[in-house]
Design an enzyme around this catalytic site. Structure first.
Site, PDB file in Angstrom:
ATOM      1  N   CYS A  35       0.823  -1.214   0.000  1.00 45.88           N
ATOM      2  CA  CYS A  35       0.000   0.000   0.000  1.00 45.88           C
ATOM      3  C   CYS A  35       0.856   1.263   0.000  1.00 45.88           C
ATOM      4  O   CYS A  35       0.335   2.369  -0.155  1.00 45.88           O
ATOM      5  CB  CYS A  35      -0.948   0.013   1.192  1.00 45.88           C
ATOM      6  SG  CYS A  35      -2.178  -1.305   1.120  1.00 45.88           S
ATOM      7  N   ASP A  81     -14.489  10.215  -6.463  1.00 44.70           N
ATOM      8  CA  ASP A  81     -14.562   9.192  -7.505  1.00 44.70           C
ATOM      9  C   ASP A  81     -13.569   9.457  -8.634  1.00 44.70           C
ATOM     10  O   ASP A  81     -13.493  10.562  -9.186  1.00 44.70           O
ATOM     11  CB  ASP A  81     -15.981   9.117  -8.076  1.00 44.70           C
ATOM     12  CG  ASP A  81     -16.182   7.894  -8.962  1.00 44.70           C
ATOM     13  OD1 ASP A  81     -15.568   6.844  -8.690  1.00 44.70           O
ATOM     14  OD2 ASP A  81     -16.967   7.997  -9.931  1.00 44.70           O
ATOM     15  N   HIS A  82     -12.808   8.414  -8.971  1.00 43.39           N
ATOM     16  CA  HIS A  82     -11.777   8.454 -10.016  1.00 43.39           C
ATOM     17  C   HIS A  82     -10.736   9.536  -9.750  1.00 43.39           C
ATOM     18  O   HIS A  82     -10.283  10.214 -10.669  1.00 43.39           O
ATOM     19  CB  HIS A  82     -12.411   8.599 -11.412  1.00 43.39           C
ATOM     20  CG  HIS A  82     -13.039   7.330 -11.874  1.00 43.39           C
ATOM     21  ND1 HIS A  82     -14.318   6.974 -11.508  1.00 43.39           N
ATOM     22  CD2 HIS A  82     -12.557   6.328 -12.634  1.00 43.39           C
ATOM     23  CE1 HIS A  82     -14.609   5.808 -12.040  1.00 43.39           C
ATOM     24  NE2 HIS A  82     -13.546   5.377 -12.727  1.00 43.39           N
TER      25      HIS A  82
END
Length: 137
Positions: A35, A81-82
């Protein structure tokens, strides 16, 4: 009267990197593993926003589901989002975008728009196996 919960499910995709700039590269790698990829990585997040309260005697609603949907879209989805959370989302410029922190930020973004008469709970699914709830009571 009786308390009832309304739950709105949503979905967004976002990239992030877990990293503590106060640590050296090896400690970041040891703590955050893959991560900590310097090129980031992404998740398909599922979100549940729960509003708990007493239904309105005239409408029968705790909260109009369309109002809740629009609120989540405007305050959360349009922002996350995105996006690369570390780079494109102001709330994470100085905050590690862990699932725990993302859930708390979502709560903080929505809370001002939800009546104090209602409880607000956020459940964020980073993966099918990694789930965070905020606040946890």
């Amino acid at each position: 009267m009786y308390k009832t919960a309304i739950i709105r499910k949503e979905h967004f995709n976002a990239a992030h990197r877990l990293h503590n700039p106060a640590w050296d590269a090896q400690k970041n790698k040891n703590v955050f593993g893959k991560c900590n990829n310097p090129h980031y990585h992404g998740h398909n997040y599922d979100l549940e926003v729960k509003i708990i309260g007493i239904p309105n005697k005239d409408t029968g609603y705790v909260m109009d589901a369309k109002v809740l949907s629009d609120l989540i879209k405007n305050q959360v989805l349009d922002r996350f989002d995105h996006k690369n959370l570390n780079i494109e989302v102001e709330e994470f410029k100085n905050l590690n975008p862990t699932a725990e922190n993302i859930a708390r930020v979502i709560y903080d973004l929505l809370r001002p728009y939800i009546s104090d008469d209602f409880e607000l709970r956020i459940k964020l699914f980073e993966t099918q196996r990694n789930i965070v709830e905020y606040p946890y009571l």
